[in-house]
Design a protein around this motif. Sequence first.
Motif, PDB file in Angstrom:
ATOM      1  N   ASP A  41      48.697  60.034 128.576  1.00 20.68           N
ATOM      2  CA  ASP A  41      49.399  60.483 127.370  1.00 20.68           C
ATOM      3  C   ASP A  41      48.672  61.673 126.750  1.00 20.68           C
ATOM      4  O   ASP A  41      49.298  62.658 126.355  1.00 20.68           O
ATOM      5  CB  ASP A  41      49.495  59.348 126.345  1.00 20.68           C
ATOM      6  CG  ASP A  41      50.416  58.219 126.801  1.00 20.68           C
ATOM      7  OD1 ASP A  41      51.206  58.418 127.752  1.00 20.68           O
ATOM      8  OD2 ASP A  41      50.348  57.144 126.186  1.00 20.68           O
ATOM      9  N   ARG A  44      49.063  64.886 128.885  1.00 18.52           N
ATOM     10  CA  ARG A  44      50.398  65.475 128.703  1.00 18.52           C
ATOM     11  C   ARG A  44      50.502  66.163 127.347  1.00 18.52           C
ATOM     12  O   ARG A  44      51.030  67.267 127.238  1.00 18.52           O
ATOM     13  CB  ARG A  44      51.489  64.419 128.869  1.00 18.52           C
ATOM     14  CG  ARG A  44      51.684  63.979 130.302  1.00 18.52           C
ATOM     15  CD  ARG A  44      52.951  63.158 130.507  1.00 18.52           C
ATOM     16  NE  ARG A  44      53.155  62.100 129.534  1.00 18.52           N
ATOM     17  CZ  ARG A  44      52.660  60.861 129.660  1.00 18.52           C
ATOM     18  NH1 ARG A  44      51.945  60.529 130.708  1.00 18.52           N
ATOM     19  NH2 ARG A  44      52.910  59.955 128.734  1.00 18.52           N
ATOM     20  N   GLY A  80      56.138  62.308 131.206  1.00 21.17           N
ATOM     21  CA  GLY A  80      55.660  60.975 131.554  1.00 21.17           C
ATOM     22  C   GLY A  80      56.701  60.200 132.337  1.00 21.17           C
ATOM     23  O   GLY A  80      56.386  59.512 133.307  1.00 21.17           O
TER      24      GLY A  80
END
Length: 113
Positions: A41, A44, A80
């Motif tokens: 996470d 990204r 994702g």
Amino acid sequence: MKKLTLYGLAHCSTCQKAQADLEQHGWSVDFRDVQQQPLSDEERAQIVREFGDKIVNRASLTWRGMSENERAADPAAMMGAKPSVMKRPAIMADDLRLLGWTANVKRALGVPA
């Protein structure tokens, strides 16, 4: 030796060409296949901070196959769920943040265009 990180897909011919060209011109390339080694996470989010919404490849087959709801998602969440929607290659070399394998990107890295 000059070092950089190249984010992309192993089966992407543009990523393969970029990596080969870079290595031929003295770069040490840390290649990250974002499907085989998914970005966290935080990774990204960092990539979206670096590139903005340009990181989303709106010309890709993945994008064309997405619903309007999927397309409205935050770019980090979108990558994702569907890593192949990321424009590639995404290159990070020191202070340089480059996207794609265009003549301008090649020149910025000292690779003949």
